[in-house]
Design an enzyme around this catalytic site. Structure first.
Site, PDB file in Angstrom:
ATOM      1  N   THR A 328       0.834  -1.214   0.000  1.00 31.62           N
ATOM      2  CA  THR A 328       0.000   0.000   0.000  1.00 31.62           C
ATOM      3  C   THR A 328       0.864   1.257   0.000  1.00 31.62           C
ATOM      4  O   THR A 328       2.085   1.187   0.185  1.00 31.62           O
ATOM      5  CB  THR A 328      -0.926   0.043   1.244  1.00 31.62           C
ATOM      6  OG1 THR A 328      -0.095   0.234   2.404  1.00 31.62           O
ATOM      7  CG2 THR A 328      -1.723  -1.233   1.400  1.00 31.62           C
ATOM      8  N   CYS A 329       0.194   2.404  -0.152  1.00 34.77           N
ATOM      9  CA  CYS A 329       0.923   3.690  -0.214  1.00 34.77           C
ATOM     10  C   CYS A 329       1.258   4.229   1.171  1.00 34.77           C
ATOM     11  O   CYS A 329       1.876   5.282   1.282  1.00 34.77           O
ATOM     12  CB  CYS A 329       0.089   4.720  -0.962  1.00 34.77           C
ATOM     13  SG  CYS A 329       0.002   4.316  -2.697  1.00 34.77           S
ATOM     14  N   ASP A 330       0.801   3.562   2.213  1.00 36.23           N
ATOM     15  CA  ASP A 330       1.021   4.064   3.568  1.00 36.23           C
ATOM     16  C   ASP A 330       2.421   3.693   4.061  1.00 36.23           C
ATOM     17  O   ASP A 330       2.828   2.525   3.970  1.00 36.23           O
ATOM     18  CB  ASP A 330      -0.044   3.457   4.493  1.00 36.23           C
ATOM     19  CG  ASP A 330      -0.058   4.127   5.847  1.00 36.23           C
ATOM     20  OD1 ASP A 330       0.911   4.843   6.187  1.00 36.23           O
ATOM     21  OD2 ASP A 330      -1.041   3.942   6.571  1.00 36.23           O
ATOM     22  N   ASN A 368      -6.510   0.528   0.321  1.00 39.02           N
ATOM     23  CA  ASN A 368      -5.932   0.841  -1.000  1.00 39.02           C
ATOM     24  C   ASN A 368      -6.527  -0.025  -2.108  1.00 39.02           C
ATOM     25  O   ASN A 368      -5.963  -0.121  -3.197  1.00 39.02           O
ATOM     26  CB  ASN A 368      -4.417   0.633  -1.016  1.00 39.02           C
ATOM     27  CG  ASN A 368      -3.613   1.877  -0.698  1.00 39.02           C
ATOM     28  OD1 ASN A 368      -2.445   1.953  -1.027  1.00 39.02           O
ATOM     29  ND2 ASN A 368      -4.212   2.854  -0.061  1.00 39.02           N
TER      30      ASN A 368
END
Ligand SMILES: Cc1ncc(COP(=O)(O)O)c(C=O)c1O
Length: 380
Positions: A328-330, A368
């Site tokens: 994910t982008c986190d 996401n």
């Protein structure tokens, strides 16, 4: 243990991310629990991994179940719902404990139809149970030392020793019956003295209750906390069992029923995650692998369970300390900042993590837009 070859074959058939559950391992863990703690009935803590196939395998092996919500209750109840009405009530007693000390009114209303055993630990809950689930049996949850447990539970739940018998008598005054005591020494408890102290405390409360005229308690629920063998520092289960058996024999006559709520112990070693490398980068001089599973998915235990899993490669090669990130982008989606892995891994190569069956897929999300790993059951 599932071999690397079988994991590779399964990944080829089903793709990744993959979450493999080995039912032979579930049966072995249940059998080991029973072998070393023959007096204790295991109520598998469904929260550790609520997959219905796991529940069915443990049910067939002889397990009972600890549920913490109505959805968990229903998964277990589905197995026994077809029993004749007369037997069903006995099965509910023998097979299910609702071991969440704080329950919503709506849950209690629904629970009352089944008259199960429920835990409580405070006055407000007595009032709620009397109003909404007066046919339940009660077990008082005690607050006990959680020293050294990986997941501490004593700050959220449990009646203090000084108020325990007052609560039991108050419940009786309200027309409810307290059938026994329960406690939880903290999850992944490697400090075995926690169990010894908790059993001694419970024995003390039993005798204080008797001295004050209450003699209706016939069960002791020693909770969960039995450690999974994540690494060599975890001493053998047989050693913990010896201590528990000795204290139970010394302090509780045979007519007192002993329950436990093992979660992690039953499922941790039965689960293996297989993931694929989807990206590779060097950041601040350190090799970083990006894989298709992460902390929002099967590795959620890193956040919620305070658990660290070993990541292994199928491929051999000279190694260095690498970072492993989820998809994910986190930036929170970090599986490990220090994993020794071959440096020659490429996009498409697979990694695996053993002992990830507990508190992992149970908290998977769709964050996401990435769905949870595909679950595959083997040796069903
Ligand atoms: C009430 C209760 N019982 C049992 C368990 C299972 O504990 P474990 O997985 O450590 O055996 C938990 C875990 O949080 C719990 O809260």
């Amino acid at each position: 243990m599932i071999t690397a070859d079988i994991l590779l074959q399964l990944a080829e058939t089903h793709g990744t991310p993959l979450f493999v559950i080995d039912h032979d391992e579930l049966r072995n863990n249940y059998a080991m629990f029973k072998q070393y703690l023959p007096r204790v009935q295991a109520y598998y803590a469904v929260k550790a991994n609520p997959d219905p196939a796991i529940i069915k395998t443990l049910f067939d092996a002889g397990a009972s179940f600890d549920v913490a919500s109505m959805p968990e209750f229903r998964v277990v109840y589905d197995i026994i719902r077809d029993m004749p009405e007369k037997e069903r009530q006995q099965w509910i007693w023998d097979k299910i404990i609702y071991a969440n000390p704080i329950k919503a009114n709506e849950s209690l209303v629904e629970l009352d139809r089944y008259k199960p055993l429920v835990t409580f630990d405070n006055r407000e809950e007595i009032i709620k149970i009397k109003e909404f689930a007066p046919h339940s049996g009660l077990a008082l949850r005690l607050r006990v030392p959680n020293t050294g447990a990986m997941v501490e539970l004593s700050s959220k739940f449990g009646a203090g020793p000084g108020e325990a018998v007052d609560l039991i008598l108050e419940a009786e005054k309200e027309g409810l019956t307290v059938e026994g005591l329960s406690f939880h020494v903290g999850s992944q408890t490697t400090n075995f003295e926690n169990f010894v102290q908790a059993i001694n405390l419970a024995a003390h409360i039993f005798s204080e209750a008797r001295e004050r005229g209450y003699d209706k308690m016939f069960l002791l629920d020693i909770g969960g906390g039995f450690p999974a063998p994540y690494d060599d520092s975890v001493r053998p289960f047989s050693e913990l069992a010896r201590k528990i058996n000795a204290e139970l024999e010394r302090l509780f006559p045979p007519e007192i029923e002993i329950l436990a709520e093992p979660g992690r112990f039953m499922v941790a070693t039965a689960g293996t995650a297989v993931s694929k490398i989807i990206g590779k980068a060097v950041r601040d001089g350190k090799l970083c692998y990006y894989i298709d599973d992460g902390v929002y998915h099967t590795f959620s235990g890193i956040i919620f369970d305070h658990c660290q899993y070993r990541i292994e490669a199928f491929k051999q090669g000279s190694t260095q300390i690498c970072t492993v990130f989820g998809p994910t982008c986190d930036a929170l989606d970090v599986i490990s900042m220090a994993e020794e892995l071959p440096i020659n891994l490429e996009r498409g190569d697979l990694l695996y993590s053993r002992n990830i069956g507990a508190y992992s897929g149970a908290s998977s999300t769709y964050f996401n837009g990435f769905p949870p790993a595909t679950v595959v059951h083997i040796n069903l």
